[in-house]
Design a protein around this motif. Structure first.
Motif, PDB file in Angstrom:
ATOM      1  N   LYS A  97      48.033  31.065  44.694  1.00 34.27           N
ATOM      2  CA  LYS A  97      49.299  30.575  44.171  1.00 34.27           C
ATOM      3  C   LYS A  97      49.947  31.645  43.301  1.00 34.27           C
ATOM      4  CE  LYS A  97      47.605  25.793  44.031  1.00 34.27           C
ATOM      5  NZ  LYS A  97      47.383  24.616  43.164  1.00 34.27           N
ATOM      6  N   LEU A  98      51.238  31.458  43.017  1.00 38.10           N
ATOM      7  CA  LEU A  98      51.968  32.375  42.151  1.00 38.10           C
ATOM      8  C   LEU A  98      51.780  31.991  40.690  1.00 38.10           C
ATOM      9  CD1 LEU A  98      55.279  32.947  44.121  1.00 38.10           C
ATOM     10  CD2 LEU A  98      53.374  34.518  43.826  1.00 38.10           C
ATOM     11  N   SER A  99      50.558  31.736  40.289  1.00 37.08           N
ATOM     12  CA  SER A  99      50.225  31.439  38.904  1.00 37.08           C
ATOM     13  C   SER A  99      48.750  31.750  38.707  1.00 37.08           C
ATOM     14  CB  SER A  99      50.506  29.967  38.568  1.00 37.08           C
ATOM     15  OG  SER A  99      49.715  29.120  39.390  1.00 37.08           O
ATOM     16  N   ALA A 100      48.419  32.108  37.487  1.00 37.73           N
ATOM     17  CA  ALA A 100      47.030  32.457  37.183  1.00 37.73           C
ATOM     18  C   ALA A 100      46.229  31.165  37.030  1.00 37.73           C
ATOM     19  CB  ALA A 100      46.958  33.315  35.917  1.00 37.73           C
ATOM     20  N   GLY A 101      45.925  30.552  38.147  1.00 40.63           N
ATOM     21  CA  GLY A 101      45.265  29.261  38.106  1.00 40.63           C
ATOM     22  C   GLY A 101      43.877  29.255  38.704  1.00 40.63           C
ATOM     23  N   LEU A 102      43.238  30.414  38.831  1.00 39.84           N
ATOM     24  CA  LEU A 102      41.891  30.461  39.386  1.00 39.84           C
ATOM     25  C   LEU A 102      40.891  29.932  38.368  1.00 39.84           C
ATOM     26  CD1 LEU A 102      41.882  33.957  41.136  1.00 39.84           C
ATOM     27  CD2 LEU A 102      42.019  31.721  42.217  1.00 39.84           C
ATOM     28  N   PRO A 103      39.963  29.094  38.802  1.00 35.81           N
ATOM     29  CA  PRO A 103      38.957  28.588  37.859  1.00 35.81           C
ATOM     30  C   PRO A 103      37.976  29.686  37.483  1.00 35.81           C
ATOM     31  CG  PRO A 103      38.465  27.857  40.085  1.00 35.81           C
ATOM     32  CD  PRO A 103      39.803  28.538  40.155  1.00 35.81           C
ATOM     33  N   ALA A 104      37.549  29.696  36.222  1.00 37.01           N
ATOM     34  CA  ALA A 104      36.631  30.733  35.730  1.00 37.01           C
ATOM     35  C   ALA A 104      35.192  30.337  36.030  1.00 37.01           C
ATOM     36  CB  ALA A 104      36.840  30.948  34.231  1.00 37.01           C
ATOM     37  N   THR A 105      34.883  30.154  37.315  1.00 34.64           N
ATOM     38  CA  THR A 105      33.519  29.857  37.734  1.00 34.64           C
ATOM     39  C   THR A 105      32.786  31.167  38.014  1.00 34.64           C
ATOM     40  OG1 THR A 105      34.198  29.704  40.056  1.00 34.64           O
ATOM     41  CG2 THR A 105      34.292  27.690  38.746  1.00 34.64           C
ATOM     42  N   TRP A 106      31.470  31.097  38.059  1.00 33.50           N
ATOM     43  CA  TRP A 106      30.696  32.328  38.293  1.00 33.50           C
ATOM     44  C   TRP A 106      31.007  32.968  39.642  1.00 33.50           C
ATOM     45  CZ3 TRP A 106      28.933  35.118  34.670  1.00 33.50           C
ATOM     46  CH2 TRP A 106      28.443  34.573  33.493  1.00 33.50           C
ATOM     47  N   PRO A 107      31.138  32.211  40.714  1.00 34.33           N
ATOM     48  CA  PRO A 107      31.517  32.871  41.977  1.00 34.33           C
ATOM     49  C   PRO A 107      32.863  33.578  41.905  1.00 34.33           C
ATOM     50  CG  PRO A 107      30.632  30.695  42.404  1.00 34.33           C
ATOM     51  CD  PRO A 107      30.816  30.789  40.935  1.00 34.33           C
ATOM     52  N   VAL A 108      33.863  32.955  41.240  1.00 36.72           N
ATOM     53  CA  VAL A 108      35.173  33.595  41.109  1.00 36.72           C
ATOM     54  C   VAL A 108      35.088  34.837  40.242  1.00 36.72           C
ATOM     55  CG1 VAL A 108      37.505  33.291  40.188  1.00 36.72           C
ATOM     56  CG2 VAL A 108      36.458  31.466  41.528  1.00 36.72           C
ATOM     57  N   ILE A 109      34.316  34.760  39.144  1.00 32.40           N
ATOM     58  CA  ILE A 109      34.156  35.924  38.263  1.00 32.40           C
ATOM     59  C   ILE A 109      33.508  37.082  39.007  1.00 32.40           C
ATOM     60  CG2 ILE A 109      32.959  36.775  36.204  1.00 32.40           C
ATOM     61  CD1 ILE A 109      33.310  33.981  35.007  1.00 32.40           C
ATOM     62  N   VAL A 110      32.436  36.799  39.734  1.00 34.51           N
ATOM     63  CA  VAL A 110      31.745  37.858  40.479  1.00 34.51           C
ATOM     64  C   VAL A 110      32.655  38.444  41.549  1.00 34.51           C
ATOM     65  CG1 VAL A 110      29.825  38.333  42.049  1.00 34.51           C
ATOM     66  CG2 VAL A 110      29.448  36.932  40.005  1.00 34.51           C
ATOM     67  N   ALA A 111      33.340  37.574  42.285  1.00 31.98           N
ATOM     68  CA  ALA A 111      34.245  38.065  43.330  1.00 31.98           C
ATOM     69  C   ALA A 111      35.378  38.899  42.730  1.00 31.98           C
ATOM     70  CB  ALA A 111      34.807  36.883  44.122  1.00 31.98           C
ATOM     71  N   SER A 112      35.886  38.507  41.566  1.00 32.00           N
ATOM     72  CA  SER A 112      36.958  39.260  40.923  1.00 32.00           C
ATOM     73  C   SER A 112      36.477  40.642  40.490  1.00 32.00           C
ATOM     74  CB  SER A 112      37.489  38.491  39.711  1.00 32.00           C
ATOM     75  OG  SER A 112      37.994  37.225  40.093  1.00 32.00           O
ATOM     76  N   VAL A 113      35.278  40.702  39.905  1.00 30.32           N
ATOM     77  CA  VAL A 113      34.721  41.996  39.490  1.00 30.32           C
ATOM     78  C   VAL A 113      34.498  42.899  40.700  1.00 30.32           C
ATOM     79  CG1 VAL A 113      32.713  43.124  38.440  1.00 30.32           C
ATOM     80  CG2 VAL A 113      33.688  41.083  37.388  1.00 30.32           C
ATOM     81  N   LEU A 114      34.001  42.319  41.782  1.00 31.51           N
ATOM     82  CA  LEU A 114      33.803  43.102  43.004  1.00 31.51           C
ATOM     83  C   LEU A 114      35.140  43.599  43.553  1.00 31.51           C
ATOM     84  CD1 LEU A 114      31.120  40.896  44.797  1.00 31.51           C
ATOM     85  CD2 LEU A 114      30.755  43.101  43.688  1.00 31.51           C
ATOM     86  N   GLY A 115      36.165  42.747  43.505  1.00 30.21           N
ATOM     87  CA  GLY A 115      37.475  43.164  43.988  1.00 30.21           C
ATOM     88  C   GLY A 115      38.056  44.303  43.172  1.00 30.21           C
TER      89      GLY A 115
ATOM     90  N   VAL B   6      31.593  36.188  49.233  1.00 39.34           N
ATOM     91  CA  VAL B   6      31.095  36.977  48.100  1.00 39.34           C
ATOM     92  C   VAL B   6      30.189  38.100  48.590  1.00 39.34           C
ATOM     93  CG1 VAL B   6      29.765  36.903  45.957  1.00 39.34           C
ATOM     94  CG2 VAL B   6      31.272  34.998  46.549  1.00 39.34           C
ATOM     95  N   ALA B   7      29.350  37.830  49.577  1.00 40.37           N
ATOM     96  CA  ALA B   7      28.454  38.858  50.107  1.00 40.37           C
ATOM     97  C   ALA B   7      29.245  39.973  50.783  1.00 40.37           C
ATOM     98  CB  ALA B   7      27.469  38.231  51.091  1.00 40.37           C
ATOM     99  N   ALA B   8      30.308  39.616  51.505  1.00 40.08           N
ATOM    100  CA  ALA B   8      31.129  40.636  52.169  1.00 40.08           C
ATOM    101  C   ALA B   8      31.785  41.551  51.133  1.00 40.08           C
ATOM    102  CB  ALA B   8      32.191  39.972  53.042  1.00 40.08           C
ATOM    103  N   LEU B   9      32.304  40.961  50.041  1.00 38.94           N
ATOM    104  CA  LEU B   9      32.901  41.781  48.988  1.00 38.94           C
ATOM    105  C   LEU B   9      31.852  42.660  48.318  1.00 38.94           C
ATOM    106  CD1 LEU B   9      35.348  39.270  47.245  1.00 38.94           C
ATOM    107  CD2 LEU B   9      35.929  41.197  48.711  1.00 38.94           C
ATOM    108  N   ALA B  10      30.633  42.140  48.157  1.00 37.37           N
ATOM    109  CA  ALA B  10      29.571  42.928  47.530  1.00 37.37           C
ATOM    110  C   ALA B  10      29.212  44.143  48.375  1.00 37.37           C
ATOM    111  CB  ALA B  10      28.341  42.052  47.307  1.00 37.37           C
ATOM    112  N   ILE B  11      29.152  43.970  49.691  1.00 40.18           N
ATOM    113  CA  ILE B  11      28.822  45.094  50.573  1.00 40.18           C
ATOM    114  C   ILE B  11      29.909  46.163  50.505  1.00 40.18           C
ATOM    115  CG2 ILE B  11      28.543  45.751  52.993  1.00 40.18           C
ATOM    116  CD1 ILE B  11      27.133  43.110  53.451  1.00 40.18           C
ATOM    117  N   VAL B  12      31.163  45.728  50.526  1.00 43.08           N
ATOM    118  CA  VAL B  12      32.259  46.694  50.452  1.00 43.08           C
ATOM    119  C   VAL B  12      32.252  47.410  49.107  1.00 43.08           C
ATOM    120  CG1 VAL B  12      34.758  46.966  50.487  1.00 43.08           C
ATOM    121  CG2 VAL B  12      33.664  45.389  52.078  1.00 43.08           C
ATOM    122  N   ALA B  13      31.988  46.675  48.022  1.00 46.05           N
ATOM    123  CA  ALA B  13      31.945  47.297  46.694  1.00 46.05           C
ATOM    124  C   ALA B  13      30.819  48.315  46.592  1.00 46.05           C
ATOM    125  CB  ALA B  13      31.786  46.217  45.627  1.00 46.05           C
TER     126      ALA B  13
END
Length: 424
Positions: free
Chosen positions: A231-249, A380-387
């Motif tokens: 969405k066009l708003s910072a509305g992502l939940p601060a869950t551990w999967p989202v945090i890990v995926a964000s750091v990997l991104g 999450v695993a795909a992002l980890a491999i790319v990172a």
């Protein structure tokens, strides 16, 4: 007295000039434009939206960057010309979603979106061509070679507005894409005529800096897309999967930054400085920057789109977020964006430095081969491999004893020290 006479004139730039603040201000609109392209592609991922939204937008920016290399954009009448151009670009960006929609948009009081897009594009390109003509010594030839292609492109875009909204035949459904593709080909083919029209690169430093900045804008847009998510708003939940995926991104984006700015960007600028022949310098600037930087921007935009879709799956899963799988299209978009970006880096190295880097080449081949298997992995695993792959390439580059990289970085550092000593 001479200063009074020069206030209303278009003043030429000089060798060694840098990017002006007014150019940086105008680039803020391109931040919005790139973000809107990503949003349009997230809703309507089609060849027409990619061609028209990104490629013609890129050519607007390329012409605007070339303008700043010929004239002083912060002097005389140029700030007014730039303001008109940016206003037209903003309206063009607003018209973009409806202009590229596969389905007819709802009726409103404004003009048809393709017509609005074409008119704004004509204003932008006409302003650029008129300024180029004011500095050309062969105005007749320059007017034909630089002015005719935008007119034909605009006519083709306007033709899409005249097509029936509900095509009855298969060829009628493909005709809009064919018209957009023809407009794109005409504009990019005409760019090959730049050296023959007398246009050249006055300041290599300005030219290289402009393209480095627009690449930073594209990378910044990918971070914005990562933060906004679906969405066009910072509305992502601060869950551990989202945090890990964000750091990997963010890690992947940082690796993409390093692969360009560590040694390739300064090597391109140094090669441009050393090229003294006017036509050879113009050809190098056209090939290495105007043409071969497009895959970099395209790759970043597609990667940002893939990240946006990945975060949507991870933040709102139907089951365990750690095991959530992205759609096959999302995997193709994300990995294809990375392959396009890395391939663009390799092409840049071959064109400007005549070198083929073995490690990035191996990474491109591995990603291209592994693309069909990416859909079997959780997001999450795909992002980890790319990172991990990106960090590995960075670390290999830092530990490398390549004399070419050492020479490029040493030359860049010497230039920075010399510039500081000169200013003091």
């Amino acid at each position: 007295m001479s200063a009074e006479r020069g206030r209303g004139r278009i003043l030429p730039t000089a060798p060694g000039s840098r990017v002006t603040r007014v150019e940086l201000f105008y680039d803020l609109v391109f931040v919005f434009a790139f973000l809107n392209v990503t949003n349009v592609l997230s809703e309507t991922l089609s060849g027409r939206s990619l061609l028209a939204g990104l490629l013609l937008l890129w050519w607007c920016w390329v012409s605007f960057a070339a303008l700043g290399n010929v004239v002083r954009t912060d002097q005389g009448a140029m700030p007014l010309v730039g303001a008109v151009t940016v206003a037209a670009l903003f309206v063009l960006t607003l018209a973009m979603p409806a202009a590229f929609a596969d389905e007819p948009a709802q009726r409103h009081s404004g003009p048809p979106a393709p017509v609005l897009f074409a008119c704004c594009y004509l204003v932008i390109r006409a302003a650029q061509v008129l300024v180029f003509l004011s500095r050309s010594s062969h105005r007749g030839r320059t007017a034909v070679r630089l002015g005719l292609p935008p007119l034909i492109s605009v006519a083709l875009i306007l033709a899409t507005a005249a097509l029936p909204e509900s095509p009855r035949q298969t060829w009628q459904a493909w005709l809009p894409l064919a018209l957009w593709l023809a407009a794109f080909c005409i504009e990019y083919t005409s760019g090959g005529l730049a050296p023959s029209t007398g246009l050249t690169v006055v300041s290599a430093a300005h030219w290289a800096e402009r393209y480095a900045l627009i690449l930073l804008i594209a990378l910044g847009e990918s971070i914005i897309s990562l933060g906004l998510g679906p969405k066009l708003s910072a509305g992502l939940p601060a869950t551990w999967p989202v945090i890990v995926a964000s750091v990997l991104g963010v890690t992947i984006i940082a690796a993409l930054w390093w692969l360009y700015f560590d040694s390739l960007a300064p090597a391109l600028e140094q090669r441009l400085h050393r090229t003294r022949d006017v036509r050879a310098r113009a050809a190098l600037a056209r090939d290495a920057y105007a043409y071969l930087h497009l895959p970099l921007i395209t790759g970043i935009i597609l990667f940002a789109l893939g990240l946006k879709r990945y975060l949507a799956v991870i933040s709102h899963p139907h089951g365990d977020p750690w095991r959530a799988h992205a759609a096959a299209l999302d995997n193709r978009v994300l990995f294809a964006g990375l392959v396009i970006y890395l391939s663009g880096l390799l092409a840049l190295g071959v064109r400007a430095t005549h070198r083929v880097s073995p490690v990035p080449t191996a990474v491109v081949v591995a990603m291209a081969v592994g693309l069909p298997w990416a859909g079997r992995l959780p997001a999450v695993a795909a992002l980890a491999i790319v990172a991990v792959a990106g960090v590995s390439v960075v670390l290999l580059g830092l530990r490398s004893t390549d004399p070419w990289r050492s020479q490029v970085r040493r030359t860049a550092l010497d230039e920075q020290v010399a510039a500081c000593d000169y200013q003091l």
